[in-house]
Design an enzyme around this catalytic site. Structure first.
Site, PDB file in Angstrom:
ATOM      1  N   GLU A   1      44.527 116.768  47.116  1.00 36.93           N
ATOM      2  CA  GLU A   1      44.526 116.251  48.495  1.00 36.93           C
ATOM      3  C   GLU A   1      44.448 114.737  48.360  1.00 36.93           C
ATOM      4  OE1 GLU A   1      45.095 118.018  51.022  1.00 36.93           O
ATOM      5  OE2 GLU A   1      44.329 120.039  50.671  1.00 36.93           O
TER       6      GLU A   1
ATOM      7  N   CYS B   1      41.633 110.119  55.313  1.00 34.75           N
ATOM      8  CA  CYS B   1      42.994 110.293  54.793  1.00 34.75           C
ATOM      9  C   CYS B   1      43.963 110.651  55.903  1.00 34.75           C
ATOM     10  CB  CYS B   1      42.995 111.353  53.709  1.00 34.75           C
ATOM     11  SG  CYS B   1      42.178 112.856  54.222  1.00 34.75           S
TER      12      CYS B   1
ATOM     13  N   LYS C   1      31.832 117.430  40.890  1.00 34.68           N
ATOM     14  CA  LYS C   1      31.505 116.014  40.698  1.00 34.68           C
ATOM     15  C   LYS C   1      31.697 115.255  41.997  1.00 34.68           C
ATOM     16  CE  LYS C   1      33.609 112.119  39.699  1.00 34.68           C
ATOM     17  NZ  LYS C   1      32.708 111.129  40.314  1.00 34.68           N
TER      18      LYS C   1
ATOM     19  N   GLU D   1      48.357 102.688  52.440  1.00 36.46           N
ATOM     20  CA  GLU D   1      47.124 103.222  53.007  1.00 36.46           C
ATOM     21  C   GLU D   1      46.039 102.147  52.910  1.00 36.46           C
ATOM     22  OE1 GLU D   1      44.938 106.337  50.845  1.00 36.46           O
ATOM     23  OE2 GLU D   1      44.794 107.368  52.770  1.00 36.46           O
TER      24      GLU D   1
HETATM   25  P1  NAP Z   1      39.580 107.979  43.975  1.00 36.73           P
HETATM   26  O1  NAP Z   1      39.263 106.672  43.406  1.00 36.73           O
HETATM   27  O2  NAP Z   1      40.872 108.604  43.640  1.00 36.73           O
HETATM   28  O3  NAP Z   1      38.364 108.936  43.561  1.00 36.73           O
HETATM   29  C1  NAP Z   1      38.254 110.266  43.961  1.00 36.73           C
HETATM   30  C2  NAP Z   1      37.365 111.010  43.000  1.00 36.73           C
HETATM   31  O4  NAP Z   1      37.981 111.047  41.712  1.00 36.73           O
HETATM   32  C3  NAP Z   1      35.998 110.372  42.786  1.00 36.73           C
HETATM   33  O5  NAP Z   1      35.041 111.367  42.587  1.00 36.73           O
HETATM   34  C4  NAP Z   1      36.227 109.585  41.507  1.00 36.73           C
HETATM   35  O6  NAP Z   1      35.039 109.300  40.823  1.00 36.73           O
HETATM   36  C5  NAP Z   1      37.094 110.530  40.740  1.00 36.73           C
HETATM   37  N1  NAP Z   1      37.858 109.924  39.652  1.00 36.73           N
HETATM   38  C6  NAP Z   1      38.132 108.614  39.439  1.00 36.73           C
HETATM   39  N2  NAP Z   1      38.844 108.477  38.310  1.00 36.73           N
HETATM   40  C7  NAP Z   1      39.052 109.704  37.804  1.00 36.73           C
HETATM   41  C8  NAP Z   1      39.728 110.204  36.663  1.00 36.73           C
HETATM   42  N3  NAP Z   1      40.358 109.410  35.817  1.00 36.73           N
HETATM   43  N4  NAP Z   1      39.737 111.540  36.444  1.00 36.73           N
HETATM   44  C9  NAP Z   1      39.124 112.373  37.297  1.00 36.73           C
HETATM   45  N5  NAP Z   1      38.454 111.958  38.395  1.00 36.73           N
HETATM   46  C10 NAP Z   1      38.418 110.643  38.642  1.00 36.73           C
HETATM   47  O7  NAP Z   1      39.533 107.969  45.545  1.00 36.73           O
HETATM   48  P2  NAP Z   1      38.409 107.311  46.450  1.00 36.73           P
HETATM   49  O8  NAP Z   1      38.613 105.856  46.331  1.00 36.73           O
HETATM   50  O9  NAP Z   1      37.098 107.855  46.147  1.00 36.73           O
HETATM   51  O10 NAP Z   1      38.811 107.895  47.885  1.00 36.73           O
HETATM   52  C11 NAP Z   1      39.782 107.329  48.681  1.00 36.73           C
HETATM   53  C12 NAP Z   1      41.110 108.079  48.595  1.00 36.73           C
HETATM   54  O11 NAP Z   1      40.940 109.476  48.804  1.00 36.73           O
HETATM   55  C13 NAP Z   1      42.104 107.657  49.626  1.00 36.73           C
HETATM   56  O12 NAP Z   1      43.333 107.409  49.026  1.00 36.73           O
HETATM   57  C14 NAP Z   1      42.212 108.853  50.572  1.00 36.73           C
HETATM   58  O13 NAP Z   1      43.386 108.992  51.258  1.00 36.73           O
HETATM   59  C15 NAP Z   1      41.954 109.981  49.668  1.00 36.73           C
HETATM   60  N6  NAP Z   1      41.467 111.141  50.422  1.00 36.73           N
HETATM   61  C16 NAP Z   1      42.308 112.199  50.649  1.00 36.73           C
HETATM   62  C17 NAP Z   1      41.881 113.299  51.367  1.00 36.73           C
HETATM   63  C18 NAP Z   1      42.765 114.479  51.609  1.00 36.73           C
HETATM   64  O14 NAP Z   1      42.256 115.525  51.943  1.00 36.73           O
HETATM   65  N7  NAP Z   1      44.073 114.376  51.461  1.00 36.73           N
HETATM   66  C19 NAP Z   1      40.585 113.331  51.844  1.00 36.73           C
HETATM   67  C20 NAP Z   1      39.758 112.246  51.611  1.00 36.73           C
HETATM   68  C21 NAP Z   1      40.223 111.160  50.869  1.00 36.73           C
HETATM   69  P3  NAP Z   1      34.259 107.899  41.097  1.00 36.73           P
HETATM   70  O15 NAP Z   1      33.758 107.938  42.465  1.00 36.73           O
HETATM   71  O16 NAP Z   1      33.127 107.942  40.139  1.00 36.73           O
HETATM   72  O17 NAP Z   1      35.246 106.815  40.834  1.00 36.73           O
END
Ligand code: NAP
Ligand code: MG
Length: 455
Positions: free
Chosen positions: A232, A266, A157, A359
């Protein structure tokens, strides 16, 4: 007839509608998982050499489509064309790297009394990969490539706002001969598609990259069926600059360590810690370096920073720089449409300031002074996160001491590299669980089976 729900994909640099993508429903997620489950035994039984060959063909297809994939990412995520090319190349390299795995998934023969003991690394079954919007291609590949190599089937997804390159990768896999049920890409909403993958009893493993908040809910959901997880999550990484460092180089590279991908990384080194005796000199070098970051049209070869992903995200970034914030420098952005936010340096900043602790995931960097080595390590570790970090010093012993002292999964000395597909990547503390990439990632996509044969 069931009404089809569509998501409009927006170009963050122009605000134009790029495409419309169907949102997958819960019933369709269940159907995809059922197909993946049915396809699993045959995929796991494909001979190692043939599975390797299919993955190599997939990597070759990604390579041939690189320019197209890159242009899709520029339009969908606002990434600079230079970055997007690197990202497509990274996806190719990761698939290529794990194409070497099926033929090298060795077990062990362990000496025991009364017989022979051997171990096998058995694939898990259906793996769900949930990807964020910040690096759609690389993060998808870090999940699906080792998962497929180890003999699992994958349902992926993408983030709702960035589905285009993931859909294209799914298509390229199929063209390369990987059966469509073995690798499926299902775009849609996190609360619907992501949540259902987590809750589905037939999904044996979830690879989740995203926010710590959603990661926590994935962990809770996974507990119900002991679903294996790799998480991650977020970061607030430190860039530690000692007085004995090559200050010119440290200052010249610091902006790119945090403003790359408009800070939506990140691993962004969003806390710069500078030894007090060189703080003022470092700031005098840092500000012109930040002023030199070229912000603008991401399709241009010389652009270094594009827009943020969305208007809502820009608001959340801007909230970290309220009226009266200690802005030491603010860059400029293009006029007109697009979700732009200028490179911004906050200094001097209180260590209790939200901007220093949370963050931001945007082009905002905070700078604080430190007194000595122990103080630097203490400040760096005063965070619930522990993803990456950099250490700048010409003293080799100190570099190693500080690298051992900082609680983070990925550290670099006199450089800002975090992600190299040959080496393990992942977080300490609330930055995550498990490791991706490198030779060990396969252990996250297999369970060890022990077999004793009495002789
Ligand atoms: P997010 O809101 O946590 O979303 C990540 C993914 O999870 C998206 O595909 C999202 O779908 C999905 N999702 C949302 N709610 C969910 C649920 N209840 N159950 C399962 N999946 C769900 O994060 P983001 O805003 O897209 O990305 C930013 C964050 O990612 C930052 O905090 C960043 O640090 C972190 N990040 C970490 C790494 C690493 O390798 N450590 C790498 C990149 C990013 P939708 O898009 O449809 O909401
Ligand atoms: Mg989100």
């Amino acid at each position: 007839m069931v009404a089809v729900s569509l998501h409009e994909v927006i170009n963050p640099a122009t605000e134009a509608v790029v495409d419309r993508v169907v949102r997958t429903s819960v019933a369709e997620v269940d159907a995809a998982v059922a197909r993946a489950r049915a396809a699993f035994p045959a995929w796991a039984a494909v001979s190692p050499g043939d599975r390797a060959r299919l993955l190599r063909r997939f990597a070759a297809a990604v390579d041939a489509d690189g320019e197209h994939l890159a242009s899709l990412e520029v339009a969908n995520a606002g990434h600079t064309i230079t970055n997007a090319r690197w990202e497509a190349g990274n996806a190719r390299d990761v698939i290529d790297y794990y194409a070497g795995a099926p033929e090298r998934l060795f077990g062990r023969q362990i000496p025991v009394a009364g017989g022979v003991n051997i171990t096998f690394h058995e694939p898990l079954g259906v793996v769900g990969v949930i990807v964020p919007w910040n690096f759609p291609m690389p993060i998808a590949a870090w999940g699906f490539a080792p998962a497929l190599a180890a003999g699992n089937t994958v349902v992926l997804k993408p983030a709702e706002v960035t589905p285009l390159t993931a859909l294209r990768l799914g298509h390229l896999a199929m063209e390369a001969g990987i059966p469509p049920e073995v690798f499926q890409v299902i775009p849609g909403q996190g609360s619907v598609v992501g949540q259902r993958l987590v809750d589905h009893p037939d999904v044996r493993k979830i690879v989740f990259t995203g926010s710590t908040e959603v990661g926590r809910s994935v962990m809770v959901g996974a507990a119900a069926t002991m679903t294996r997880i790799t998480l991650e999550l977020g970061g607030k990484s430190a860039n530690i600059v000692f007085a004995d460092a090559d200050l010119e180089r440290a200052a010249a590279t610091a902006p790119y360590a945090v403003f790359d991908n408009a800070g939506q990384d990140c691993c962004a080194r969003s806390r710069i810690l500078v030894e007090r005796s060189v703080h003022d000199r470092f700031m005098a070098l840092l500000i012109p370096a930040v002023a030199g970051v070229r912000v603008g049209d991401p399709t241009r070869e010389d652009t270094e920073m594009g827009p943020l992903i969305s208007a809502a995200h820009r608001e959340s970034v801007a909230a970290y720089v309220p009226e009266g914030a200690p802005v030491a420098f603010r860059g400029t952005v293009p006029d007109g449409p697009g979700f732009w936010y200028p490179p911004t340096v906050l200094a001097p900043v209180e260590m209790s300031d939200r901007a220093f602790r949370e963050e931001i995931f945007g082009p905002v960097v905070t700078v604080v002074p430190f007194d000595d080595e122990a103080d630097a390590i203490r400040i760096a570790n005063d965070s619930p996160y522990g993803l990456s970090g950099s250490i700048w010093t010409e003293n080799g012993g100190r570099a190693l001491r500080v690298a051992r002292g900082v609680e983070a999964g990925n550290l670099s000395v006199n450089s800002h590299s975090s992600v190299r597909y040959w080496t393990p990547f992942g977080g300490f503390k609330q930055s995550g669980l498990g490791r991706e990439l490198g030779p060990d990632a396969l252990s996250c996509f297999t369970d060890v089976k022990n077999v004793f044969i009495s002789t």
